[in-house]
Design an enzyme around this catalytic site. Structure first.
Site, short mmCIF file in Angstrom:
data_model
loop_
_atom_site.label_atom_id
_atom_site.label_comp_id
_atom_site.label_asym_id
_atom_site.label_seq_id
_atom_site.Cartn_x
_atom_site.Cartn_y
_atom_site.Cartn_z
N GLU A 284 0.85 -1.20 0.00
CA GLU A 284 0.00 0.00 0.00
C GLU A 284 0.88 1.24 0.00
O GLU A 284 2.10 1.16 -0.02
CB GLU A 284 -0.90 0.01 1.25
CG GLU A 284 -2.28 -0.58 1.03
CD GLU A 284 -3.25 0.44 0.44
OE1 GLU A 284 -2.78 1.50 -0.02
OE2 GLU A 284 -4.47 0.16 0.43
N ARG B 19 -6.85 1.01 13.71
CA ARG B 19 -5.48 1.42 13.36
C ARG B 19 -5.57 2.45 12.24
O ARG B 19 -6.59 2.56 11.55
CB ARG B 19 -4.64 0.23 12.89
CG ARG B 19 -5.12 -0.40 11.58
CD ARG B 19 -4.07 -1.28 10.95
NE ARG B 19 -4.54 -1.95 9.74
CZ ARG B 19 -4.54 -1.41 8.52
NH1 ARG B 19 -4.12 -0.17 8.36
NH2 ARG B 19 -4.97 -2.08 7.48
N ASN C 170 -4.78 4.07 8.59
CA ASN C 170 -4.75 3.49 7.25
C ASN C 170 -4.12 4.50 6.28
O ASN C 170 -3.04 4.99 6.55
CB ASN C 170 -6.17 3.09 6.83
CG ASN C 170 -6.20 2.01 5.77
OD1 ASN C 170 -5.29 1.19 5.67
ND2 ASN C 170 -7.26 1.99 4.97
N ASP D 73 -8.96 -5.71 12.82
CA ASP D 73 -9.33 -7.02 12.30
C ASP D 73 -9.87 -6.86 10.89
O ASP D 73 -10.92 -6.21 10.70
CB ASP D 73 -10.38 -7.66 13.20
CG ASP D 73 -10.79 -9.06 12.74
OD1 ASP D 73 -10.29 -9.51 11.69
OD2 ASP D 73 -11.61 -9.69 13.44
N ASN E 178 -10.17 4.94 3.48
CA ASN E 178 -9.10 4.44 2.62
C ASN E 178 -8.51 5.57 1.78
O ASN E 178 -8.16 6.60 2.34
CB ASN E 178 -9.61 3.28 1.76
CG ASN E 178 -8.65 2.12 1.73
OD1 ASN E 178 -7.44 2.32 1.60
ND2 ASN E 178 -9.15 0.91 1.84
N ASP F 141 -10.40 1.14 -3.27
CA ASP F 141 -9.31 1.14 -2.28
C ASP F 141 -8.50 2.43 -2.43
O ASP F 141 -8.99 3.51 -2.13
CB ASP F 141 -8.45 -0.12 -2.47
CG ASP F 141 -7.61 -0.46 -1.26
OD1 ASP F 141 -7.23 0.47 -0.51
OD2 ASP F 141 -7.29 -1.64 -1.05
#
Length: 299
Positions: A16, A100, A102, A120, A150, A200
């Site tokens: 990423e 978390r 991103n 998760d 995202n 994404d």
């Protein structure tokens, strides 16, 4: 016609945050679950010189090259810096334990905007946020109630902030005033409802076109500024994660992919899943990235 070239790098679980640093002519990317940042210089004939790898102790959502060879990082629930020697300093925890950081972007005033997702991957995906690190180290929540925050990008004039919510299948647009910091309410610019496909990573070209990576779609799509599908580039990996414009004139694209969620049969059928590819002859050029304006981390 666009040409896709696979780069000679190891397969990643979840590559990423591809970035291009125009000042040094280098590219960087992360493998989120491995907590690894890689910096490389492109060479002729689709070769790479790996300049640096940094292994962190927790997932790294995004990384940005600073002018002094440091990197600004979003790691786990914190923001931080990595020095040229690999020393890492971080802020306090800024997210609840089940989340978390991103993907992120630098705004026209040099502030970091970064979103959150569930730790998760299986979810549930709810209650995530989009926050901004102010010049004085304060943290402002720009939006909440998101599924998976995202990809992020700005329009060519810097007055529209685009963000992806993968869980909703939406690319949102918000009016943005970098001088005052004011952010308007989200509105849907593009909705993707293909079965099993999620938007994404995101990039915007010099004409305002939105390039979005498709997780589960094996492709990158370009949408016009008014939301119409313009073209689709096939990538030989089911999970395409992000895109960044690279090169001396930002005329190529660096595309990241993932192996995560693929069983052994699928990993064998798609040997390029988890690798990086360069797409040339795009018929479009990118926008120079904004630079972060130095400031403190949240204490």
């Amino acid at each position: 016609m666009a040409a896709v070239t696979v780069l000679p790098v190891d397969r990643h679980e979840l590559a990423e945050s591809p970035r291009w640093d125009v000042a040094t002519g280098t590219m960087s990317w992360v493998d989120i679950p491995a907590g690894r940042l890689t910096v490389a210089r492109p060479l002729p004939d689709a070769q790479l010189e790996i300049l640096r790898t940094l292994d962190l102790d927790e997932p790294v959502g995004c990384a940005f090259r600073l002018g002094d060879a440091r990197y600004l990082l979003a790691v786990g629930r914190r923001l931080g810096f990595a020095s040229a020697l690999g020393e890492v300093t971080t802020s306090r925890d800024l997210l609840p334990e089940h989340q978390r950081f991103n993907d992120g972007v630098i705004d026209p005033a040099g502030r970091l905007i970064v979103g959150s997702t569930s730790r998760d991957p299986a979810g549930p995906h709810e209650g995530n946020v989009l926050v901004r690190l102010e010049h004085d180290g304060a943290v402002t929540t720009l939006d909440d109630g998101l599924g998976i925050s995202n990809g992020l990008a700005f329009s060519p004039d810097g007055r529209t902030l685009y963000s992806v919510d993968s869980a909703a299948g939406d690319i949102y647009a918000r009016d943005y005033n970098a001088e005052t910091g004011a952010v308007g309410p989200r509105r849907v610019a593009v909705h993707i409802d293909d079965e099993g496909v999620e938007p994404d990573g995101l990039a915007v070209d010099a004409d305002g076109g939105l390039w979005v990576a498709l997780w589960g779609g094996g492709a990158v799509r370009r949408y016009t500024p008014d939301g119409a599908l313009d073209r689709e580039l096939a990538i030989d990996a089911p999970h395409v994660t992000a895109i960044a414009f690279i090169g001396s004139h930002l005329q190529h694209a660096l595309v990241t992919t993932a192996m995560r969620d693929l069983d052994e049969d699928a990993r064998a059928r798609f040997p390029d899943a988890g690798r990086l590819v360069v797409v040339s002859d795009l018929g479009a050029t990118g926008l120079p990235a904004y630079r972060w304006r130095p400031g403190p981390l949240p204490d």
